[in-house]
Design an enzyme around this catalytic site. Structure first.
Site, PDB file in Angstrom:
ATOM      1  N   TRP A 188     -20.015 -20.805 -10.165  1.00 32.99           N
ATOM      2  CA  TRP A 188     -20.258 -20.473 -11.579  1.00 32.99           C
ATOM      3  C   TRP A 188     -18.986 -19.989 -12.264  1.00 32.99           C
ATOM      4  O   TRP A 188     -18.734 -20.320 -13.425  1.00 32.99           O
ATOM      5  CB  TRP A 188     -21.405 -19.472 -11.722  1.00 32.99           C
ATOM      6  CG  TRP A 188     -22.717 -20.152 -11.475  1.00 32.99           C
ATOM      7  CD1 TRP A 188     -23.557 -19.953 -10.425  1.00 32.99           C
ATOM      8  CD2 TRP A 188     -23.314 -21.189 -12.278  1.00 32.99           C
ATOM      9  NE1 TRP A 188     -24.648 -20.800 -10.527  1.00 32.99           N
ATOM     10  CE2 TRP A 188     -24.517 -21.568 -11.653  1.00 32.99           C
ATOM     11  CE3 TRP A 188     -22.942 -21.840 -13.457  1.00 32.99           C
ATOM     12  CZ2 TRP A 188     -25.367 -22.559 -12.166  1.00 32.99           C
ATOM     13  CZ3 TRP A 188     -23.783 -22.828 -13.972  1.00 32.99           C
ATOM     14  CH2 TRP A 188     -24.977 -23.173 -13.325  1.00 32.99           C
ATOM     15  N   ASP A 231     -20.597 -12.570 -16.582  1.00 37.45           N
ATOM     16  CA  ASP A 231     -21.733 -13.495 -16.504  1.00 37.45           C
ATOM     17  C   ASP A 231     -22.732 -12.907 -15.515  1.00 37.45           C
ATOM     18  O   ASP A 231     -22.613 -13.106 -14.309  1.00 37.45           O
ATOM     19  CB  ASP A 231     -21.257 -14.873 -16.049  1.00 37.45           C
ATOM     20  CG  ASP A 231     -22.426 -15.831 -15.801  1.00 37.45           C
ATOM     21  OD1 ASP A 231     -23.591 -15.432 -16.024  1.00 37.45           O
ATOM     22  OD2 ASP A 231     -22.165 -16.975 -15.386  1.00 37.45           O
ATOM     23  N   LYS A 241     -33.551 -16.217 -14.400  1.00 35.53           N
ATOM     24  CA  LYS A 241     -33.536 -15.540 -13.105  1.00 35.53           C
ATOM     25  C   LYS A 241     -34.293 -14.212 -13.180  1.00 35.53           C
ATOM     26  O   LYS A 241     -35.302 -14.064 -12.533  1.00 35.53           O
ATOM     27  CB  LYS A 241     -32.107 -15.326 -12.625  1.00 35.53           C
ATOM     28  CG  LYS A 241     -31.462 -16.583 -12.042  1.00 35.53           C
ATOM     29  CD  LYS A 241     -30.593 -17.342 -12.999  1.00 35.53           C
ATOM     30  CE  LYS A 241     -30.091 -18.639 -12.389  1.00 35.53           C
ATOM     31  NZ  LYS A 241     -28.818 -19.063 -12.973  1.00 35.53           N
TER      32      LYS A 241
END
Ligand SMILES: *Cc1c(COP(=O)(O)O)cnc(C)c1O
Length: 356
Positions: free
Chosen positions: A102, A168, A192
């Site tokens: 990511w 993030d 999530k």
């Protein structure tokens, strides 16, 4: 049918009581005779609900008053572009940690807009502070506190001095308390720990708002979004509503301290099982192991298919690891009950015994 234990990395499990409440009021929200999906985002009732969701999030995260909370479209990935488009001009430099898939995606997007200086690059281990190459002229420092695919999590918030720190937090937000004042921007996709996919949340320090480029698209422009209370256009109304229910649920559970306790307990149990059964392995340095995403491999990868099939038969779903790393991954976000982790461990023991 009973609820599955869903170990997906995202979209992930939501608390059962939240889904039940949403089901109960799906046809008739707030005595309106309409579904929340059908009401105007500018109606008094919806706006009150939206404000209330923000207030609850502010309360559970203890977000200081000099931060805006934005409810945005496009998941975390669209913020990969929003960040450089709000905080840099062409030719500026931004610092990025590269600790996993990511991080690398955020970097690739940022490189379209500014010069990226990589502070470090290691997808197996977060390097020591002494090996970080921070740039003197960076407009901000970006990192990924929890790498969802590699299962690597920062122990503590990196100290980058006065440069705004951007995080993030897609796969770790609300899993434990954080000191928001250490960050310039915290952002996360919802699917999530927050709610349904399609919604993203950005928590932005006010002094970082209003420096966007002229070409910044309206919906990526934090100032425009903040000035319009995240309703410059129609927001993801159902996602916002559901996020509010999840925030209420977290508050009812005892807030982020309770979440942290619940999550640490689950993660410790699972890592202990992986470490103690010779049949399984997790490659991450123990002090940097994620509480949320637990990748593991089988000693004999030829058994991967059978493991997944039998796990499914035992009610344990979506344990297949990300295609980039293979093996297995158990994502155990806030909504995963301890019973799910216990059931997984029991299954892993039995499977290992059967194939030792
Ligand atoms: C899931 C995830 C993303 C992508 O989120 P989208 O909402 O699909 O854009 C980004 N970063 C991290 C750390 C993630 O876990």
């Amino acid at each position: 049918m009973s609820r599955a234990f869903n170990f997906s990395a995202g979209p992930a499990m939501l608390p059962e009581s939240v889904i039940k409440q949403a089901e109960q009021e799906l046809l008739n929200w707030n005595d309106s005779g309409m579904s929340v999906m059908e009401v105007s985002h500018r109606s008094v009732e919806y706006m009150a609900m939206a404000k209330n969701a923000e207030q609850t999030l502010r309360e559970i995260m203890a977000i200081p008053d000099n931060y805006k909370v934005l409810f945005l479209h496009g998941g975390a990935s669209l913020q990969f572009s929003a960040i450089p488009l709000n905080l840099t001009q062409p030719g500026d430099t931004a610092d990025y940690f590269d600790t996993g898939v990511w991080s690398a995606k955020a970097i690739k997007e940022a490189q379209k807009y500014c010069h990226v200086n990589q502070v470090c690059q290691n997808h197996q281990r977060i390097p020591d502070t002494s090996d970080w190459k921070l740039s003197a002229k960076a407009k901000y420092v970006h990192y990924t506190p929890n790498e969802t695919i590699g299962g690597l999590e920062f122990l503590s918030v990196p100290d980058v001095g006065d440069v705004p720190l951007i995080a993030d937090m897609s796969s770790t937000i609300l899993s434990r308390p954080v000191d928001v004042s250490k960050f310039g921007v915290i952002y996360a996709g919802a699917q999530k720990n927050i709610g349904p996919a399609g919604l993203a949340i950005a928590i932005v320090r006010e002094d970082l708002i209003g420096q966007e480029r002229d070409i910044t698209p309206n919906l990526l422009n934090w100032k425009l979004c903040a000035d319009n209370d995240s309703m410059f256009n129609t927001p993801p109304t159902f996602g916002w509503y559901l996020a509010g229910l999840v925030f209420d649920w977290i508050k009812d559970q005892g807030g982020l301290n309770a979440m942290a306790h619940h999550n640490e307990t689950k993660a410790n149990k699972l890592y202990q099982a992986i470490d103690s059964i010779d049949f399984y392995a997790n490659p991450v340095e123990p002090s940097q192991r994620s509480w949320m995403n637990v990748p593991f491999t089988l000693k004999n990868p030829e058994l991967d298919g059978l493991f997944l099939q039998q796990a499914k038969e035992a009610g344990l779903f979506n344990l297949k690891g990300h295609k980039l790393v293979g093996g297995m991954r158990a994502s155990i976000y806030n909504a995963m009950p301890i019973e799910g982790v216990d059931a997984l461990i029991d299954f892993m023991r039995d499977f290992a015994q059967a194939h030792a």
